[in-house]
Design a protein around this motif. Structure first.
Motif, PDB file in Angstrom:
ATOM      1  N   ARG A 191       0.852  -1.288  -0.066  1.00 31.56           N
ATOM      2  CA  ARG A 191       0.157  -0.007   0.070  1.00 31.56           C
ATOM      3  C   ARG A 191       0.761   1.052  -0.018  1.00 31.56           C
ATOM      4  O   ARG A 191       2.051   1.146   0.175  1.00 31.56           O
ATOM      5  CB  ARG A 191      -0.931  -0.010   1.161  1.00 31.56           C
ATOM      6  CG  ARG A 191      -0.315   0.180   2.455  1.00 31.56           C
ATOM      7  CD  ARG A 191      -1.305  -0.067   3.606  1.00 31.56           C
ATOM      8  NE  ARG A 191      -2.110  -1.284   3.481  1.00 31.56           N
ATOM      9  CZ  ARG A 191      -3.220  -1.504   3.914  1.00 31.56           C
ATOM     10  NH1 ARG A 191      -4.048  -0.482   4.434  1.00 31.56           N
ATOM     11  NH2 ARG A 191      -3.964  -2.732   3.902  1.00 31.56           N
ATOM     12  N   CYS A 203      -7.856  10.645  -7.447  1.00 33.28           N
ATOM     13  CA  CYS A 203      -9.188  10.239  -7.907  1.00 33.28           C
ATOM     14  C   CYS A 203      -9.694  11.029  -9.069  1.00 33.28           C
ATOM     15  O   CYS A 203     -10.483  10.537 -10.039  1.00 33.28           O
ATOM     16  CB  CYS A 203      -9.962  10.056  -6.857  1.00 33.28           C
ATOM     17  SG  CYS A 203      -9.720   8.881  -5.618  1.00 33.28           S
ATOM     18  N   ASP A 211      -6.648   1.084 -11.586  1.00 33.75           N
ATOM     19  CA  ASP A 211      -6.581  -0.026 -10.597  1.00 33.75           C
ATOM     20  C   ASP A 211      -5.353   0.208  -9.514  1.00 33.75           C
ATOM     21  O   ASP A 211      -5.566  -0.309  -8.649  1.00 33.75           O
ATOM     22  CB  ASP A 211      -5.883  -1.454 -11.496  1.00 33.75           C
ATOM     23  CG  ASP A 211      -7.018  -1.931 -12.166  1.00 33.75           C
ATOM     24  OD1 ASP A 211      -8.138  -1.584 -12.204  1.00 33.75           O
ATOM     25  OD2 ASP A 211      -6.499  -2.808 -13.213  1.00 33.75           O
ATOM     26  N   ASN A 214      -6.281   1.616  -5.853  1.00 33.20           N
ATOM     27  CA  ASN A 214      -6.600   0.616  -4.764  1.00 33.20           C
ATOM     28  C   ASN A 214      -5.635   0.564  -3.666  1.00 33.20           C
ATOM     29  O   ASN A 214      -5.871   0.436  -2.480  1.00 33.20           O
ATOM     30  CB  ASN A 214      -6.713  -0.918  -5.256  1.00 33.20           C
ATOM     31  CG  ASN A 214      -6.985  -1.816  -4.264  1.00 33.20           C
ATOM     32  OD1 ASN A 214      -6.090  -2.741  -3.888  1.00 33.20           O
ATOM     33  ND2 ASN A 214      -8.343  -1.785  -3.905  1.00 33.20           N
ATOM     34  N   LYS A 215      -4.436   0.465  -4.125  1.00 37.27           N
ATOM     35  CA  LYS A 215      -3.205   0.773  -3.074  1.00 37.27           C
ATOM     36  C   LYS A 215      -2.922   1.885  -2.267  1.00 37.27           C
ATOM     37  O   LYS A 215      -2.156   1.913  -1.289  1.00 37.27           O
ATOM     38  CB  LYS A 215      -1.968   0.065  -3.654  1.00 37.27           C
ATOM     39  CG  LYS A 215      -2.089  -1.264  -3.975  1.00 37.27           C
ATOM     40  CD  LYS A 215      -0.594  -1.761  -4.852  1.00 37.27           C
ATOM     41  CE  LYS A 215      -0.371  -3.116  -5.355  1.00 37.27           C
ATOM     42  NZ  LYS A 215       0.804  -3.488  -5.707  1.00 37.27           N
ATOM     43  N   ARG A 217      -3.985   4.730  -0.075  1.00 35.97           N
ATOM     44  CA  ARG A 217      -4.610   4.720   1.155  1.00 35.97           C
ATOM     45  C   ARG A 217      -4.721   6.020   1.784  1.00 35.97           C
ATOM     46  O   ARG A 217      -3.582   6.734   2.061  1.00 35.97           O
ATOM     47  CB  ARG A 217      -4.534   3.812   2.257  1.00 35.97           C
ATOM     48  CG  ARG A 217      -4.440   2.460   1.464  1.00 35.97           C
ATOM     49  CD  ARG A 217      -5.325   1.695   0.499  1.00 35.97           C
ATOM     50  NE  ARG A 217      -6.683   1.336   1.417  1.00 35.97           N
ATOM     51  CZ  ARG A 217      -7.751   1.154   0.839  1.00 35.97           C
ATOM     52  NH1 ARG A 217      -7.607   0.720  -0.571  1.00 35.97           N
ATOM     53  NH2 ARG A 217      -8.738   0.579   1.545  1.00 35.97           N
ATOM     54  N   THR A 245      -5.880  -4.510   0.995  1.00 33.56           N
ATOM     55  CA  THR A 245      -6.771  -3.332   0.557  1.00 33.56           C
ATOM     56  C   THR A 245      -7.823  -3.571  -0.201  1.00 33.56           C
ATOM     57  O   THR A 245      -8.573  -2.661  -0.380  1.00 33.56           O
ATOM     58  CB  THR A 245      -5.677  -2.320  -0.468  1.00 33.56           C
ATOM     59  OG1 THR A 245      -5.255  -3.107  -1.542  1.00 33.56           O
ATOM     60  CG2 THR A 245      -4.556  -2.128   0.356  1.00 33.56           C
ATOM     61  N   LYS A 247     -10.821  -4.458  -2.859  1.00 35.50           N
ATOM     62  CA  LYS A 247     -11.180  -4.108  -4.252  1.00 35.50           C
ATOM     63  C   LYS A 247     -11.619  -2.665  -4.536  1.00 35.50           C
ATOM     64  O   LYS A 247     -12.049  -2.050  -3.475  1.00 35.50           O
ATOM     65  CB  LYS A 247     -11.967  -5.244  -5.035  1.00 35.50           C
ATOM     66  CG  LYS A 247     -11.598  -6.558  -4.908  1.00 35.50           C
ATOM     67  CD  LYS A 247     -12.766  -7.537  -5.301  1.00 35.50           C
ATOM     68  CE  LYS A 247     -12.371  -8.925  -5.245  1.00 35.50           C
ATOM     69  NZ  LYS A 247     -13.412  -9.969  -5.890  1.00 35.50           N
ATOM     70  N   GLY A 248     -11.463  -2.372  -5.888  1.00 32.11           N
ATOM     71  CA  GLY A 248     -12.007  -1.003  -6.245  1.00 32.11           C
ATOM     72  C   GLY A 248     -10.802  -0.015  -5.886  1.00 32.11           C
ATOM     73  O   GLY A 248     -10.103  -0.115  -5.397  1.00 32.11           O
ATOM     74  N   ASP A 249     -11.160   1.482  -6.471  1.00 35.37           N
ATOM     75  CA  ASP A 249     -10.313   2.142  -6.354  1.00 35.37           C
ATOM     76  C   ASP A 249     -10.289   3.185  -5.102  1.00 35.37           C
ATOM     77  O   ASP A 249      -9.290   4.039  -4.744  1.00 35.37           O
ATOM     78  CB  ASP A 249     -10.281   3.391  -7.703  1.00 35.37           C
ATOM     79  CG  ASP A 249     -11.848   3.945  -7.537  1.00 35.37           C
ATOM     80  OD1 ASP A 249     -12.379   3.956  -6.700  1.00 35.37           O
ATOM     81  OD2 ASP A 249     -12.042   4.528  -8.512  1.00 35.37           O
ATOM     82  N   GLY A 250     -11.302   2.756  -4.211  1.00 34.73           N
ATOM     83  CA  GLY A 250     -11.354   3.482  -2.931  1.00 34.73           C
ATOM     84  C   GLY A 250     -11.576   4.935  -2.944  1.00 34.73           C
ATOM     85  O   GLY A 250     -11.814   5.731  -2.051  1.00 34.73           O
TER      86      GLY A 250
END
Length: 320
Positions: A191, A203, A211, A214-215, A217, A245, A247-250
């Motif tokens: 991460r 974002c 992709d 996702n890491k 944070r 972490t 799934k998804g882009d957070g």
């Protein structure tokens, strides 16, 4: 390792324990592990291994990141915190070279990794204990090389608006996104920690290739640097992994940060209570060997730096 200094610390603690015990008072706790590990000056002469969790462990067989290379400079050399697991040091060297090769920046400024035998640091971090965390400054390496003294004084610089929580477009450009994207895209990276305002900017500008987000944070601080964390490595069976972490882009999870976490605390909020310092008893038992092996006085240290449960305690007073 300055063994005599550590022995003095441990001896003072033992004397205090004895004095309080004689007076019928409580036993004093063990010395802070950060005090012991900060006295180490050479790597533990053992195979490279990360022991414990990122915020509660130690490091055997550490290697040192060079102070200078064509594509990077290490900062704050006096702190002596540029030691890491060999895989981490190799990753950082390759990362910086790729940053320069791609023309993202002229080079990278690296901050703290770990101390020479890992363990809790005396200041600045709760993690960085097992050689798998590293900080990258959010400032390009100057084209003119920084002297050793300049690296002590060179200021941190936030990429956020002054007094705000979003990225400052007078500083931020696409190179920052490409830098963090490159770091996160390596399969060894578990991460990346950045300020929520940076995550928001990423974002908004990532485009269709998402992709890697996702890491990345969001976390408190991390507005003048970002934090790279690698997965536990082969040969470290006692390294404790962090949760996935997912799934998804957070990017849909940022409301909490801006609506709650980054807001001023309410007037009736309880004051922050600092966690007690970690002692050797809080770390994996094998960290006592990592701390003392290969140094004069190691046996005495190993005997004295024992968990509180192994220390003789005064008998409790009889109930009245």
């Amino acid at each position: 390792m300055n063994v005599m200094k550590i022995l003095r610390v441990l001896s003072r603690t033992a004397l205090a324990c004895g004095a309080l015990a004689a007076a019928g008072g409580p036993a004093v706790g063990q010395p802070a592990a950060k005090t012991l590990f900060s006295e180490a000056s050479t790597p533990a002469p053992l195979p490279a291994e990360s022991l414990g969790f990122y915020s509660k462990g130690c490091l055997a067989g550490a290697v040192q990141l060079p102070a200078d290379a064509d594509a990077f400079q290490a900062m704050r050399l006096s702190r002596d915190r540029r030691w890491g697991h060999p895989v981490m040091v190799d990753y950082l060297e390759r990362f910086a070279s790729e940053v320069k090769r791609r023309g993202i920046w002229p080079g990278v400024l690296f901050g703290d990794i770990s101390m020479v035998r890992g363990g809790p640091m005396p200041s600045g971090h709760s993690s960085h204990q097992i050689g798998l965390d590293a900080d990258v400054w959010l400032r390009p390496m100057p084209r003119e090389r920084l002297s050793t003294q300049a690296r002590e004084d060179f200021p941190f610089r936030s990429v956020l608006k002054e007094g705000g929580v979003t990225a400052d477009d007078r500083i931020w450009d696409d190179s920052y996104r490409e830098l963090i994207k490159l770091a996160a895209s390596d399969a060894k990276v578990q991460r990346i920690l950045v300020h929520p305002g940076i995550k928001k900017k990423l974002c908004e500008t990532a485009g269709g290739d998402r992709d890697w987000l996702n890491k990345v944070r969001p976390y408190y601080g991390h507005d003048s640097h970002f934090h790279i964390r690698l997965f536990c490595q082969e040969g470290s069976p006692n390294c404790e992994p962090q949760r996935s972490t997912g799934k998804g882009d957070g990017c849909g999870d940022l409301d909490y940060w801006f609506d709650v976490a980054l807001q001023p605390p309410p007037p009736d909020a309880k004051p922050y209570k600092k966690k007690p310092d970690l002692t050797m008893a809080d770390l994996p038992a094998s960290c006592r060997k990592v701390l003392t092996i290969g140094e004069g006085g190691g046996e005495a240290l190993a005997a004295m730096a024992t968990p509180p449960g192994d220390v003789p305690r005064p008998r409790p007073r009889p109930a009245r």
